[in-house]
Design an enzyme around this catalytic site. Sequence first.
Site: not given
Length: 291
Positions: A50, A164
């Site tokens: 991320s 993510d």
Amino acid sequence: MRRKAQSIGGRRPRLGLALSGGAARGLAHVGVLKVFEEHGLRFDCVAGSSAGALVGGAYAAGMSVEELERVGRTMRWRDLGRMTVSKLGVQSNAILEEYVRARFPVSRFEELPIPFAAVATDLRTGAKVVMRDEGDLGFAIRASCAVPGWYVPVTDSEGRQLVDGGLVANLPVSVVRALGAEVVVAVDVNFEGAKFLGPPASVIGVLLQSMLVVQRVAVEHQRQLADVVISPAVGHLRWDEMSRAEEFIGAGVEAARPAVAAVRELLESRPEDAPGWFNFRRQRARHPAKE
């Protein structure tokens, strides 16, 4: 005069960096890099999830720490996503992919001066997807940053819907080990949780705090796998407060300073010549003696 980290025989252990996800808190990673750069310590390989993939990818691509800091202070959420018409998310983060291609010194894995891996999650299977060695860097970072529910999932060449990486590997220590790291510095920007929330006062609050507990438990194993763990004190700052870059970066600087000596000591060891001594130093770095 600052002594350079080296080992007998001219080879020091390969130094790896694992950067956690954490949205705006990921700006603390820049502060950590700033301290290591000031002390002449360069990383040989990097892995990120991320926000950690965005910062780590920029570093691995050859962006200077000074430029990273400048970008971090000026970046806003509008640079990462745009509203879209989709049942799968509120925004598309395709603009992030374009941003990487336009701003990074190189934009393909094959061209990176430092080996790098970005972690995403296969939305259907829940499997960890590690992107490294070849392919488009912008796509990999975009996929790693695709927060589910907000950003539309990113579809890869195999038809997988990627979201993510923080869902399955928010602190990718094992991933940077796989890149060849012998000593790993892990930066966990979520360790303090969410101090700004206070005690839960509603069902939503209970659910959010429960999710934080689950994430902390999931990350703990990866923290144990690292040789040195840096946990910036950012628990009082929200994940969406991009405008507080100065505080995030400053927290990274303050957290990294005490870690430099431990990293230097580990780098002075040569694992193939004295594996027992090297492992002893690693254990001492992980569990420093208390005064």
